[in-house]
Design an enzyme around this catalytic site. Structure first.
Site, PDB file in Angstrom:
ATOM      1  N   ASP A  98       0.863  -1.185   0.000  1.00 61.38           N
ATOM      2  CA  ASP A  98       0.000   0.000   0.000  1.00 61.38           C
ATOM      3  C   ASP A  98       0.900   1.235   0.000  1.00 61.38           C
ATOM      4  O   ASP A  98       1.659   1.458   0.944  1.00 61.38           O
ATOM      5  CB  ASP A  98      -0.903  -0.013   1.238  1.00 61.38           C
TER       6      ASP A  98
ATOM      7  N   ASP B 261      -2.522   2.406  -6.354  1.00 62.18           N
ATOM      8  CA  ASP B 261      -1.551   2.461  -5.261  1.00 62.18           C
ATOM      9  C   ASP B 261      -1.622   1.274  -4.308  1.00 62.18           C
ATOM     10  O   ASP B 261      -1.067   1.329  -3.213  1.00 62.18           O
ATOM     11  CB  ASP B 261      -1.724   3.757  -4.464  1.00 62.18           C
ATOM     12  N   GLU B 262      -2.242   0.181  -4.722  1.00 64.89           N
ATOM     13  CA  GLU B 262      -2.438  -0.938  -3.801  1.00 64.89           C
ATOM     14  C   GLU B 262      -2.484  -2.244  -4.576  1.00 64.89           C
ATOM     15  O   GLU B 262      -3.087  -2.324  -5.641  1.00 64.89           O
ATOM     16  CB  GLU B 262      -3.743  -0.727  -3.030  1.00 64.89           C
TER      17      GLU B 262
END
Length: 356
Positions: free
Chosen positions: A11, A106-107
């Site tokens: 993350d 973003d993950e």
């Protein structure tokens, strides 16, 4: 005995804001938010940790954020840049495994069970990935390492920002036993309060409860709650899985009975849905999203869903769906409302091509 899986959840730390600070070092150390406008319209897409000290968070109305933090620096969204950086991060992931499930820009989840690098240590693989992201892209990431998917996600939040946390097979049982139920994915404020009223605060409490009671009280989610509390999570890391839909929902603090109340909730949910669409996939005409659905969960925990193909995504179309599905309440109260949208077929194909 089956091989114990090694799963990493990565993350990125306040991703969009971190990129903006990298591009403009003068922003470092100052409260920064991406999105919104100086006129106070719109909502924040994300903000850095300096801004979060003032209580700011994503999806907060800009006007409210500026009242809390008058010195807040607002930066416009630069989606092409964020997507380009995200792809660079994904390339780093694939140095270690092709089993990568991208959740957003973003993950991501990574299955490194069969990775032989770093002597097969998932802990060191996660550290190497985070080091590479910092050394090559000057961004920080947090990581969680665990044998189960839901535990890896929980672990990535333990030492945030710029840290990692390991839940090994040896300490997994003890970790789960003491794990607060509010940490379980999809246990929101309302569900957590209901659990607390029943004297259920940790996974250990669920373990000592009656299985049939948990299933009956919480419906389908009760099964997931029971399984997670007993270290059962057989979900695979779905490599190259294109997202086909996006949903938002709200479990209400108290049940509602009237259509007018539901319409107000749909208004707020629609704003959240549009916000998330724009955050994950950038600017795209709302008229391209034609397959819409609305879900109601009743006070007795049964639920119903109505799906329609329309002429485009709009508040008015969801209100029309709500008015139709409301006829199914049959004098029952409503405890949850959800909205969802399916991506156009060509959008799904495009995602798949990008990830192959």
């Amino acid at each position: 005995m089956a091989t114990q899986r090694k799963i990493i959840h990565i993350d990125m730390d306040c991703f969009y804001a971190a990129i903006e600070m990298r591009e403009n070092p003068a922003l470092i150390g100052k409260p920064v938010a991406v999105g919104g406008s100086v006129e106070g319209r719109g909502v924040l897409t994300t903000c850095n940790y300096e801004a979060r000290k003032f209580g700011l968070h994503s999806a907060m109305p800009t006007a409210q954020a500026l009242k809390r933090c008058p010195n807040l620096i607002l930066v416009p969204v630069n989606m092409p840049l964020y997507k380009a950086v995200s792809e660079q991060i994904h390339q780093i992931f694939r140095r270690y495994t092709d089993i990568v499930e991208l959740l957003s820009l973003d993950e991501a989840y990574l299955d490194v069970t069969d990775c032989r690098q770093c002597s097969g240590s998932a802990t060191w693989i996660a550290q190497e990935i985070r080091d590479a992201i910092w050394n090559e892209l000057h961004l920080t990431a947090s990581a969680g390492i665990a044998p189960l998917k839901f535990l890896a996600k929980i672990a990535s939040d333990q030492n945030k920002p710029n840290g990692q946390f390991v839940i090994s097979p040896e300490n997994m049982t003890a970790f789960i036993y003491d794990l607060p139920l509010k940490k379980i994915p999809r246990v929101g404020k309302v569900t957590n309060e209901k659990l607390a009223q029943l004297g259920l605060h940790t996974c250990g409490d669920i373990q000592h409860s009656d299985k049939a009671f948990i299933y009956k009280t919480f419906g389908k989610f009760g099964q997931r709650l029971w399984e997670f509390s007993h270290a059962i999570d057989n979900r695979k890391i779905e490599a190259n899985r294109p997202r086909k839909s996006l949903a938002v929902e709200n479990t209400l603090p108290t049940d509602i009975w009237h259509l007018a109340e539901a319409e107000q909730i749909v208004d707020e949910l629609f704003k959240k849905l549009v916000f998330r669409l724009q955050r994950n996939w950038g600017e795209r005409s709302l008229q391209e999203f034609k397959k819409l659905a609305i879900k109601l969960k009743f006070g007795d925990f049964t639920q119903t869903t109505l799906e329609r193909t329309t002429d485009g995504l709009s508040r008015e179309r969801f209100i029309e769906l709500l008015q139709q599905v409301w006829q199914r309440t049959n004098r029952r109260s409503v405890r949850l409302i959800g909205l969802s949208v399916h991506y156009p077929t060509e959008k799904v194909k495009k995602q798949l091509n990008l990830w192959e």
